[in-house]
Design a protein around this motif. Structure first.
Motif, PDB file in Angstrom:
ATOM      1  N   TYR A   1       1.002  -1.049   0.093  1.00 19.16           N
ATOM      2  CA  TYR A   1      -0.194   0.086   0.255  1.00 19.16           C
ATOM      3  C   TYR A   1       0.669   0.955   0.180  1.00 19.16           C
ATOM      4  N   ILE A   2       0.438   2.573  -0.167  1.00 22.64           N
ATOM      5  CA  ILE A   2       0.788   3.714  -0.468  1.00 22.64           C
ATOM      6  C   ILE A   2       0.326   4.701   0.514  1.00 22.64           C
ATOM      7  N   LEU A   3       0.727   5.342   1.274  1.00 21.82           N
ATOM      8  CA  LEU A   3       0.182   6.561   1.848  1.00 21.82           C
ATOM      9  C   LEU A   3       0.776   7.932   0.607  1.00 21.82           C
ATOM     10  N   THR A   4       0.195   8.691   0.231  1.00 27.46           N
ATOM     11  CA  THR A   4       0.997   9.370  -0.025  1.00 27.46           C
ATOM     12  C   THR A   4       0.173  11.163   0.065  1.00 27.46           C
ATOM     13  N   ALA A   5       1.211  12.047  -0.439  1.00 26.14           N
ATOM     14  CA  ALA A   5       0.466  13.493  -0.619  1.00 26.14           C
ATOM     15  C   ALA A   5       0.394  13.482  -1.602  1.00 26.14           C
TER      16      ALA A   5
ATOM     17  N   PRO B   1       6.726  12.512   2.743  1.00 22.03           N
ATOM     18  CA  PRO B   1       5.750  12.954   1.446  1.00 22.03           C
ATOM     19  C   PRO B   1       5.164  11.441   0.992  1.00 22.03           C
ATOM     20  N   ALA B   2       5.751  10.475   1.293  1.00 21.01           N
ATOM     21  CA  ALA B   2       5.152   9.562   1.050  1.00 21.01           C
ATOM     22  C   ALA B   2       5.106   7.810   2.063  1.00 21.01           C
ATOM     23  N   VAL B   3       4.540   7.323   2.762  1.00 23.72           N
ATOM     24  CA  VAL B   3       5.197   5.748   3.455  1.00 23.72           C
ATOM     25  C   VAL B   3       4.254   4.500   2.427  1.00 23.72           C
ATOM     26  N   PHE B   4       5.442   4.311   2.371  1.00 17.59           N
ATOM     27  CA  PHE B   4       5.363   2.374   1.352  1.00 17.59           C
ATOM     28  C   PHE B   4       4.852   2.067   3.060  1.00 17.59           C
ATOM     29  N   VAL B   5       3.468   1.160   3.102  1.00 17.77           N
ATOM     30  CA  VAL B   5       2.881   0.425   3.820  1.00 17.77           C
ATOM     31  C   VAL B   5       3.188  -1.404   2.900  1.00 17.77           C
ATOM     32  N   VAL B   6       4.928  -2.137   4.295  1.00 19.66           N
ATOM     33  CA  VAL B   6       4.561  -3.578   3.719  1.00 19.66           C
ATOM     34  C   VAL B   6       3.571  -3.997   4.485  1.00 19.66           C
TER      35      VAL B   6
ATOM     36  N   GLY C   1      -1.351  -6.960 -13.882  1.00 15.39           N
ATOM     37  CA  GLY C   1      -1.226  -5.573 -14.569  1.00 15.39           C
ATOM     38  C   GLY C   1      -0.594  -4.571 -14.207  1.00 15.39           C
ATOM     39  N   HIS C   2      -0.092  -4.188 -13.183  1.00 19.46           N
ATOM     40  CA  HIS C   2       0.382  -3.352 -12.667  1.00 19.46           C
ATOM     41  C   HIS C   2       0.011  -2.328 -12.871  1.00 19.46           C
ATOM     42  N   ARG C   3      -1.614  -1.815 -11.419  1.00 24.97           N
ATOM     43  CA  ARG C   3      -2.112  -1.083 -11.254  1.00 24.97           C
ATOM     44  C   ARG C   3      -2.135  -1.171  -9.871  1.00 24.97           C
ATOM     45  N   LEU C   4      -2.310   0.241  -9.875  1.00 28.46           N
ATOM     46  CA  LEU C   4      -3.067   1.173  -8.248  1.00 28.46           C
ATOM     47  C   LEU C   4      -4.604   0.944  -8.177  1.00 28.46           C
ATOM     48  N   ALA C   5      -4.845   0.900  -6.793  1.00 30.45           N
ATOM     49  CA  ALA C   5      -7.001   1.068  -6.624  1.00 30.45           C
ATOM     50  C   ALA C   5      -6.366   2.128  -5.611  1.00 30.45           C
ATOM     51  N   ARG C   6      -7.440   3.254  -5.906  1.00 35.09           N
ATOM     52  CA  ARG C   6      -7.570   4.645  -4.475  1.00 35.09           C
ATOM     53  C   ARG C   6      -8.263   3.764  -3.438  1.00 35.09           C
ATOM     54  N   LEU C   7      -8.145   3.692  -2.169  1.00 35.53           N
ATOM     55  CA  LEU C   7      -8.817   3.195  -1.275  1.00 35.53           C
ATOM     56  C   LEU C   7      -9.536   4.332  -0.538  1.00 35.53           C
ATOM     57  N   GLY C   8      -8.644   5.091  -0.192  1.00 33.94           N
ATOM     58  CA  GLY C   8      -9.631   6.558   0.053  1.00 33.94           C
ATOM     59  C   GLY C   8      -8.479   8.205   0.074  1.00 33.94           C
ATOM     60  N   ASP C   9      -9.032   8.904   0.667  1.00 30.38           N
ATOM     61  CA  ASP C   9      -8.276   9.834   1.154  1.00 30.38           C
ATOM     62  C   ASP C   9      -6.784  10.384   1.424  1.00 30.38           C
ATOM     63  N   ALA C  10      -6.989   9.088   2.864  1.00 30.82           N
ATOM     64  CA  ALA C  10      -5.879   9.616   3.294  1.00 30.82           C
ATOM     65  C   ALA C  10      -4.360   9.553   2.985  1.00 30.82           C
ATOM     66  N   ALA C  11      -3.617  10.486   3.786  1.00 27.89           N
ATOM     67  CA  ALA C  11      -2.410  10.457   3.359  1.00 27.89           C
ATOM     68  C   ALA C  11      -1.169  10.384   4.479  1.00 27.89           C
TER      69      ALA C  11
ATOM     70  N   TYR D   1      -3.610   3.803  -1.094  1.00 22.81           N
ATOM     71  CA  TYR D   1      -4.228   2.935  -2.450  1.00 22.81           C
ATOM     72  C   TYR D   1      -3.509   1.672  -2.399  1.00 22.81           C
ATOM     73  N   HIS D   2      -3.482   0.755  -2.845  1.00 26.58           N
ATOM     74  CA  HIS D   2      -3.576  -0.219  -2.585  1.00 26.58           C
ATOM     75  C   HIS D   2      -2.985  -1.085  -4.315  1.00 26.58           C
ATOM     76  N   TYR D   3      -1.678  -1.464  -3.930  1.00 23.10           N
ATOM     77  CA  TYR D   3      -0.906  -2.179  -5.244  1.00 23.10           C
ATOM     78  C   TYR D   3      -1.208  -3.665  -5.831  1.00 23.10           C
TER      79      TYR D   3
END
Length: 213
Positions: free
Chosen positions: A85-89, A133-138, A105-115, A99-101
């Motif tokens: 997942y990624i939390l990004t500004a 600016p961004a935090v990747f969540v493993v 298909g190498h795509r991003l699904a937007r899950l919400g507005d959280a940054a 977002y969820h990776y």
């Protein structure tokens, strides 16, 4: 039949937008040796957040498909327990959000507005993490390896998370970005704050941005 994650199903049921296709990953770039030489933990991170293409390269390095049905990092029994997942500004080509990776298909699904700043709600959260600016969540689900999700299954899930993290950190170095592995974090609280699906455990946080000069 295509199997969707619980998080993606929930997003689609909530009327979320279709997953965003990420730009193709370049076939060439800096050498692995140069990335290894330059890799270092960077905690003074400033914006803008990684551009859409950069975010795509980072996610692909950690969990992308480099051949049909197989990924860039090794996985025990090819069960692939990890979720990224990624939390990004706001960044070039990408809006602030959570977002969820989707490797297929190498795509991003937007899950919400959280940054990233939402992580500041967690007790003891280090400022350099929530201010990045961004935090990747493993994250991962060890029950994909073995029903109990304990013992070797949990260990193998963490091993894979380490491989994914190193791949992402090296790609960040190759892109001229700063990044680090966040330690001493209440990972269970992160999963609760982000409302990750049941069974998905937060394993690691990787703040990313531009090194402050």
């Amino acid at each position: 039949m295509i199997r969707l994650s619980l998080a993606l199903c929930a997003a689609l049921l909530a009327g979320a937008q279709e997953p965003l296709s990420l730009p193709a990953v370049p076939a060439e770039g800096p050498s692995l040796a140069s990335a290894l030489k330059g890799r270092a933990t960077v905690r003074l991170l400033v914006g803008p957040a990684p551009a859409l293409a950069e975010a795509g390269q980072l996610l692909w390095a950690a969990q992308g498909e480099n051949r049909p049905g197989r990924r860039t990092v090794p996985s025990a029994k090819a069960k692939y327990p990890l979720e990224l997942y990624i939390l990004t500004a706001d960044g070039p080509g990408i809006k602030a959000g959570f977002y969820h990776y989707l490797p297929g298909g190498h795509r991003l699904a937007r899950l919400g507005d959280a940054a990233p700043e939402v992580l500041g709600r967690i007790k003891g959260m280090q400022p350099w993490i929530k201010d990045a600016p961004a935090v990747f969540v493993v994250a991962g689900d060890p029950t994909r390896l073995e029903k109990s999700g304990t013992g070797p299954a949990l260990a193998f899930t963490y091993y894979e998370a380490g491989s994914a993290a190193q791949a992402l950190l090296l790609q960040a170095t190759a892109l001229g970005l700063g990044a680090g592995t966040a330690a001493g974090v209440d990972l269970a609280a992160v999963g609760a704050e982000l409302k990750l699906p049941a069974g998905i455990q937060t394993l690691m946080l990787l703040p990313v941005g531009h090194p402050k000069r």
